[in-house]
Each structure stands twice: as C-alpha cells, then as structure tokens.
Write a protein that holds these residues in place. Structure first.
Motif, PDB file in Angstrom:
ATOM      1  N   ASP A 181     -25.668  -2.838  -7.802  1.00 51.89           N
ATOM      2  CA  ASP A 181     -26.779  -3.294  -8.650  1.00 51.89           C
ATOM      3  C   ASP A 181     -26.499  -4.679  -9.221  1.00 51.89           C
ATOM      4  O   ASP A 181     -27.410  -5.485  -9.393  1.00 51.89           O
ATOM      5  N   GLY A 182     -25.235  -4.960  -9.510  1.00 49.86           N
ATOM      6  CA  GLY A 182     -24.871  -6.267 -10.047  1.00 49.86           C
ATOM      7  C   GLY A 182     -25.089  -7.398  -9.052  1.00 49.86           C
ATOM      8  O   GLY A 182     -25.118  -8.564  -9.437  1.00 49.86           O
ATOM      9  N   MET A 183     -25.255  -7.045  -7.787  1.00 51.61           N
ATOM     10  CA  MET A 183     -25.490  -8.041  -6.741  1.00 51.61           C
ATOM     11  C   MET A 183     -26.976  -8.198  -6.432  1.00 51.61           C
ATOM     12  O   MET A 183     -27.355  -9.050  -5.638  1.00 51.61           O
ATOM     13  N   GLN A 184     -27.794  -7.361  -7.045  1.00 53.53           N
ATOM     14  CA  GLN A 184     -29.208  -7.299  -6.700  1.00 53.53           C
ATOM     15  C   GLN A 184     -30.106  -7.621  -7.898  1.00 53.53           C
ATOM     16  O   GLN A 184     -29.662  -7.598  -9.040  1.00 53.53           O
ATOM     17  N   GLN A 238     -40.634  -4.376 -12.136  1.00 53.00           N
ATOM     18  CA  GLN A 238     -40.541  -4.808 -13.530  1.00 53.00           C
ATOM     19  C   GLN A 238     -40.125  -3.640 -14.423  1.00 53.00           C
ATOM     20  O   GLN A 238     -40.657  -2.541 -14.320  1.00 53.00           O
ATOM     21  N   GLY A 239     -39.138  -3.875 -15.264  1.00 50.87           N
ATOM     22  CA  GLY A 239     -38.687  -2.871 -16.209  1.00 50.87           C
ATOM     23  C   GLY A 239     -37.565  -1.981 -15.714  1.00 50.87           C
ATOM     24  O   GLY A 239     -36.988  -1.233 -16.493  1.00 50.87           O
ATOM     25  N   SER A 240     -37.230  -2.052 -14.440  1.00 49.48           N
ATOM     26  CA  SER A 240     -36.144  -1.221 -13.927  1.00 49.48           C
ATOM     27  C   SER A 240     -34.804  -1.730 -14.457  1.00 49.48           C
ATOM     28  O   SER A 240     -34.575  -2.935 -14.532  1.00 49.48           O
ATOM     29  N   THR A 241     -33.937  -0.802 -14.815  1.00 50.84           N
ATOM     30  CA  THR A 241     -32.643  -1.163 -15.383  1.00 50.84           C
ATOM     31  C   THR A 241     -31.472  -0.935 -14.437  1.00 50.84           C
ATOM     32  O   THR A 241     -30.354  -1.294 -14.745  1.00 50.84           O
ATOM     33  N   GLY A 242     -31.709  -0.313 -13.293  1.00 48.45           N
ATOM     34  CA  GLY A 242     -30.645  -0.062 -12.333  1.00 48.45           C
ATOM     35  C   GLY A 242     -30.928   1.179 -11.508  1.00 48.45           C
ATOM     36  O   GLY A 242     -31.918   1.886 -11.731  1.00 48.45           O
TER      37      GLY A 242
END
Length: 115
Positions: A84-87, A92-96
């Motif tokens: 997730d840190g690479m993407q 909108q609003g998604s946290t992971g």
C-alpha cells in the motif's frame, strides 16, 4: 460458478522497481492465503505509466467471507502495509487494503468476454 474480477490501483512513480521486486518474490504465506481464499489465475499488469491492473478468478461461494479471512491473516496484513505504501488508491477516501468501507483497488466492470 467462477467469478472474474478486475481491479486497478495507481503505483507511485518512485516505487516501480521495489514493487516489481517484491512481486517477483511474493511471500509463501501470502500465496497460500490467496489460494485458500478461492482465488485462482491471479495476475497483476503494469502499464508503464502509473496504473496496475489486476485480474483473477474467484471460485468460492462466499466472496465476502473469503476476503474477511484474507484480511485476518497477519502476514497478508504485513504484505499490504508494504505494498500500500507503494500505491495510491483511485478510490477517494480509501485508507488502505484493510479498509472494509472503501476498497483500496478500484473494481472494474466487465463489458466483454470471449473464451
């Protein structure tokens, strides 16, 4: 009945090499959980710009229950934190990937299929 699923997410430009490297060496626990959750024929494609396109077949009977099992696996959670840190999510609003309310990957509508 087989359910075919396609999704997209955006890859950070700075993460292309790292993303390809980690997917060249996916952790066995993650691969096993994918299989245990009735996912088959899973591929991720990169368009050399920003978009990752994933497609897979779901062969189970309860997709939501299987995705709950996937989210409960600590090794999968660790994998998702890393990737997730690479993407960047197009939703909108998604946290992971652990976000159950707003999907991290954007689902796509199938408009054509031929075998």
């Amino acid at each position: 009945m087989v359910r075919r699923i396609a999704q997209i997410v955006h890859l950070k430009c700075s993460a292309v090499a790292a993303y390809k490297e980690c997917h060249a060496n996916v952790w066995p626990e993650v691969l096993q959980q994918i299989h245990d959750c009735n996912i088959r024929d899973y591929s991720i494609f990169f368009d050399n710009d920003r978009t990752l396109f994933a497609t897979f077949k779901y062969i189970g009977n309860d997709f939501e229950a299987d995705m709950k099992k996937m989210r409960a696996n600590p090794k999968v959670q660790e994998w998702w934190v890393m990737t997730d840190g690479m993407q960047e999510s197009p939703n909108q609003g998604s946290t992971g990937s652990m976000d159950q309310e707003t999907s991290w990957w954007k689902g796509l509508e199938e408009v054509f299929h031929a075998e």
